[in-house]
Design an enzyme around this catalytic site. Sequence first.
Site, PDB file in Angstrom:
ATOM      1  N   ASN A   1      -3.495  -3.469  -7.190  1.00 25.24           N
ATOM      2  CA  ASN A   1      -2.178  -4.073  -6.925  1.00 25.24           C
ATOM      3  C   ASN A   1      -2.234  -5.228  -5.924  1.00 25.24           C
ATOM      4  O   ASN A   1      -1.421  -6.149  -5.990  1.00 25.24           O
ATOM      5  CB  ASN A   1      -1.202  -3.009  -6.431  1.00 25.24           C
ATOM      6  CG  ASN A   1      -0.781  -2.067  -7.538  1.00 25.24           C
ATOM      7  OD1 ASN A   1      -0.705  -2.464  -8.703  1.00 25.24           O
ATOM      8  ND2 ASN A   1      -0.526  -0.819  -7.203  1.00 25.24           N
TER       9      ASN A   1
ATOM     10  N   ASP B   1     -11.450  -3.006  -1.848  1.00 20.79           N
ATOM     11  CA  ASP B   1     -12.097  -1.807  -2.369  1.00 20.79           C
ATOM     12  C   ASP B   1     -12.190  -1.894  -3.891  1.00 20.79           C
ATOM     13  O   ASP B   1     -11.308  -2.455  -4.537  1.00 20.79           O
ATOM     14  CB  ASP B   1     -11.298  -0.563  -1.960  1.00 20.79           C
ATOM     15  CG  ASP B   1      -9.850  -0.621  -2.444  1.00 20.79           C
ATOM     16  OD1 ASP B   1      -9.154  -1.606  -2.142  1.00 20.79           O
ATOM     17  OD2 ASP B   1      -9.415   0.313  -3.146  1.00 20.79           O
TER      18      ASP B   1
ATOM     19  N   HIS C   1      -8.808   2.730   0.539  1.00 25.15           N
ATOM     20  CA  HIS C   1      -8.076   1.520   0.145  1.00 25.15           C
ATOM     21  C   HIS C   1      -8.123   0.451   1.234  1.00 25.15           C
ATOM     22  O   HIS C   1      -7.772  -0.707   0.984  1.00 25.15           O
ATOM     23  CB  HIS C   1      -6.624   1.893  -0.156  1.00 25.15           C
ATOM     24  CG  HIS C   1      -6.055   1.243  -1.383  1.00 25.15           C
ATOM     25  ND1 HIS C   1      -6.816   0.589  -2.334  1.00 25.15           N
ATOM     26  CD2 HIS C   1      -4.763   1.144  -1.827  1.00 25.15           C
ATOM     27  CE1 HIS C   1      -6.028   0.125  -3.298  1.00 25.15           C
ATOM     28  NE2 HIS C   1      -4.793   0.433  -3.007  1.00 25.15           N
TER      29      HIS C   1
ATOM     30  N   ASN D   1       0.687  -3.728  -2.334  1.00 26.65           N
ATOM     31  CA  ASN D   1       1.287  -4.372  -3.513  1.00 26.65           C
ATOM     32  C   ASN D   1       2.112  -5.606  -3.170  1.00 26.65           C
ATOM     33  O   ASN D   1       2.668  -6.234  -4.068  1.00 26.65           O
ATOM     34  CB  ASN D   1       2.124  -3.367  -4.314  1.00 26.65           C
ATOM     35  CG  ASN D   1       3.264  -2.781  -3.510  1.00 26.65           C
ATOM     36  OD1 ASN D   1       3.465  -3.126  -2.351  1.00 26.65           O
ATOM     37  ND2 ASN D   1       4.022  -1.878  -4.127  1.00 26.65           N
TER      38      ASN D   1
END
Length: 201
Positions: A116, A95, A22, A70
């Site tokens: 997100n 990513d 991520h 997020n």
Amino acid sequence: MNGIQLIVGLGNPGAQYEATRHNAGFWWVDQLARQHGASLKLDSKFHGLLGRARIQGQDCWLLEPNTFMNASGRAVAAVANFYRIPPQAILVVHDELDLPPGGIKLKKGGGHGGHNGLKDIAAALGTPDFWRLRLGIGHPGDRDAVVHFVLHTPSRDEMRSIEIAMDESLNALPQLIDGAFEAAMLKLHTKPKTVAKVEKS
């Protein structure tokens, strides 16, 4: 200026997340900073690590939000509003599950695909019309396994493919800074053709 003025790498802060899939956006911006001698420093006003690189004779801001994924939009909107950078001059590097490790795609606007970070940035800017550089990390094959997958480290082979993709995509920086987006897409999306060797009998 018609090109990119702000490059945002997405990831999660903290040592435990540094090597996870991520954080591919952070890896890309870190590599760019190393290549151009830029340093990123924590700036609480902008909720992230901020630096400036001189590329193609122009200054470009580099940002890594220090919020979790997020809430990435808080940092992006803070920098964009302060420096009056329009959404179309922002490149978000992130990513991408829908591309294999080593895959690269450049696009402007569109949906967030369940990412997100992108979702929050679009909400904070009030528009999805910013540029995205999608770095492929592959997909676990099961939707229920995605969270576990993105928060874990790629295999050695996957990481090598991602590193090659980062090198290739950084070669398109001059076009991105100049606003030559079609030329950048052509460079990124055209893979060199391999020449087949004919075996002699």
